[in-house]
Design an enzyme around this catalytic site. Structure first.
Site, PDB file in Angstrom:
ATOM      1  N   HIS A   1      -2.833  -5.641  -6.154  1.00  0.00           N
ATOM      2  CA  HIS A   1      -3.045  -6.851  -5.364  1.00  0.00           C
ATOM      3  C   HIS A   1      -4.531  -7.201  -5.337  1.00  0.00           C
ATOM      4  O   HIS A   1      -5.398  -6.394  -5.629  1.00  0.00           O
ATOM      5  CB  HIS A   1      -2.505  -6.668  -3.936  1.00  0.00           C
TER       6      HIS A   1
ATOM      7  N   HIS B   1      -8.566  -8.469   2.095  1.00  0.00           N
ATOM      8  CA  HIS B   1      -7.669  -9.144   1.172  1.00  0.00           C
ATOM      9  C   HIS B   1      -7.644 -10.639   1.472  1.00  0.00           C
ATOM     10  O   HIS B   1      -7.496 -11.025   2.634  1.00  0.00           O
ATOM     11  CB  HIS B   1      -6.249  -8.599   1.318  1.00  0.00           C
TER      12      HIS B   1
ATOM     13  N   GLU C   1     -15.291  -9.597  11.276  1.00  0.00           N
ATOM     14  CA  GLU C   1     -15.504  -8.183  11.566  1.00  0.00           C
ATOM     15  C   GLU C   1     -16.870  -7.897  12.176  1.00  0.00           C
ATOM     16  O   GLU C   1     -16.993  -7.053  13.054  1.00  0.00           O
ATOM     17  CB  GLU C   1     -15.344  -7.349  10.284  1.00  0.00           C
TER      18      GLU C   1
ATOM     19  N   GLU D   1      -4.497   2.473  -2.579  1.00  0.00           N
ATOM     20  CA  GLU D   1      -5.263   1.258  -2.868  1.00  0.00           C
ATOM     21  C   GLU D   1      -5.151   0.966  -4.360  1.00  0.00           C
ATOM     22  O   GLU D   1      -5.833   1.575  -5.181  1.00  0.00           O
ATOM     23  CB  GLU D   1      -6.730   1.438  -2.470  1.00  0.00           C
TER      24      GLU D   1
ATOM     25  N   CYS E   1     -14.642  -5.279   3.637  1.00  0.00           N
ATOM     26  CA  CYS E   1     -13.667  -5.362   2.559  1.00  0.00           C
ATOM     27  C   CYS E   1     -12.349  -5.850   3.141  1.00  0.00           C
ATOM     28  O   CYS E   1     -12.123  -5.756   4.345  1.00  0.00           O
ATOM     29  CB  CYS E   1     -13.494  -4.033   1.835  1.00  0.00           C
TER      30      CYS E   1
ATOM     31  N   GLU F   1      -5.851  -1.935  -6.460  1.00  0.00           N
ATOM     32  CA  GLU F   1      -6.501  -3.224  -6.210  1.00  0.00           C
ATOM     33  C   GLU F   1      -7.238  -3.793  -7.412  1.00  0.00           C
ATOM     34  O   GLU F   1      -7.821  -3.061  -8.217  1.00  0.00           O
ATOM     35  CB  GLU F   1      -7.489  -3.094  -5.037  1.00  0.00           C
TER      36      GLU F   1
ATOM     37  N   HIS G   1       0.807  -1.219   0.000  1.00  0.00           N
ATOM     38  CA  HIS G   1       0.000   0.000   0.000  1.00  0.00           C
ATOM     39  C   HIS G   1       0.840   1.269   0.000  1.00  0.00           C
ATOM     40  O   HIS G   1       0.292   2.374  -0.016  1.00  0.00           O
ATOM     41  CB  HIS G   1      -0.937  -0.001   1.211  1.00  0.00           C
TER      42      HIS G   1
END
Length: 197
Positions: A48, A85, A103, A130, A83, A132, A41
């Site tokens: 990614h 990874h 979460e 970000e 959200c 992504e 990041h």
């Protein structure tokens, strides 16, 4: 898999600390390697794999989360339901279901793929980027949400007009509108025309 806060490391049985790794991808979403999470990041960012989840209640309202104030990236801003990874080698669908439960303390009662979107969003507050290739998921949540306070400061269900009002006055994640707009066709199919998405 263990619950892994964004900046945490885990210690295997040999006593060494391993950084959290992300899956690096090319422009077609093909895996080309891994990178440590924070390093991926740092400007200009490394492309990614990521995922974004949009969960709705039986009234067609979207569950938003406010990111915990202690998060190193985009703390305190509002964003989509969940959200994150995938771990290297972890299927995005499995990662989305796992992190939603970690979460929010509730599993989706329905979760479906909703396409992908690629974006590059710098975060003006943290200076992180970000970069992504994001797998989108839409679904339903019927269980009571019990957020992990280290990850989530607050949650709220919103209609489209309520989202517009909140978006006009409160800070949102830099990626929120990009992923919402990309997921809209699947959201409309899930919630129906009367929900207004």
């Amino acid at each position: 898999m263990p619950i892994t806060p964004a900046t945490a490391t885990h210690t295997p049985s040999n006593g060494t600390a391993d950084a959290i790794l992300l899956e690096l991808v090319d422009e077609d979403g093909v895996t080309i390697g891994t990178a440590e999470k924070l390093a991926a990041h740092q400007p200009p960012g490394q492309l990614h794999r990521a995922f974004s989840v949009f969960l709705f209640d039986e009234y067609g309202r979207l569950l938003l989360q406010q990111r915990a104030l202690g998060k190193y990236h985009s703390p305190g801003v509002w964003s989509n339901t969940c959200c994150g990874h995938p771990y290297p080698g972890e299927a995005p669908f499995a990662a989305a279901a796992r992190r939603t439960f970690e979460e929010l303390g509730a599993s989706p009662s329905l979760l479906a793929e909703a396409g992908t979107v690629r974006y590059n969003h710098p975060d003006p507050e943290s200076g992180l980027v970000e970069q992504e290739y994001n797998h989108l998921f839409v679904g339903m949540v019927q269980a009571v949400v019990r957020p992990d306070q280290e990850e989530v400061a607050s949650t709220v269900f919103v209609t489209p007009p309520e989202l517009a009002e909140r978006h006009a006055k409160d800070p949102f994640s830099s990626w929120f509108m990009t992923v919402l707009d990309a997921a809209r066709p699947a959201i409309r199919e899930l919630t129906g025309p009367s929900a207004g998405w």
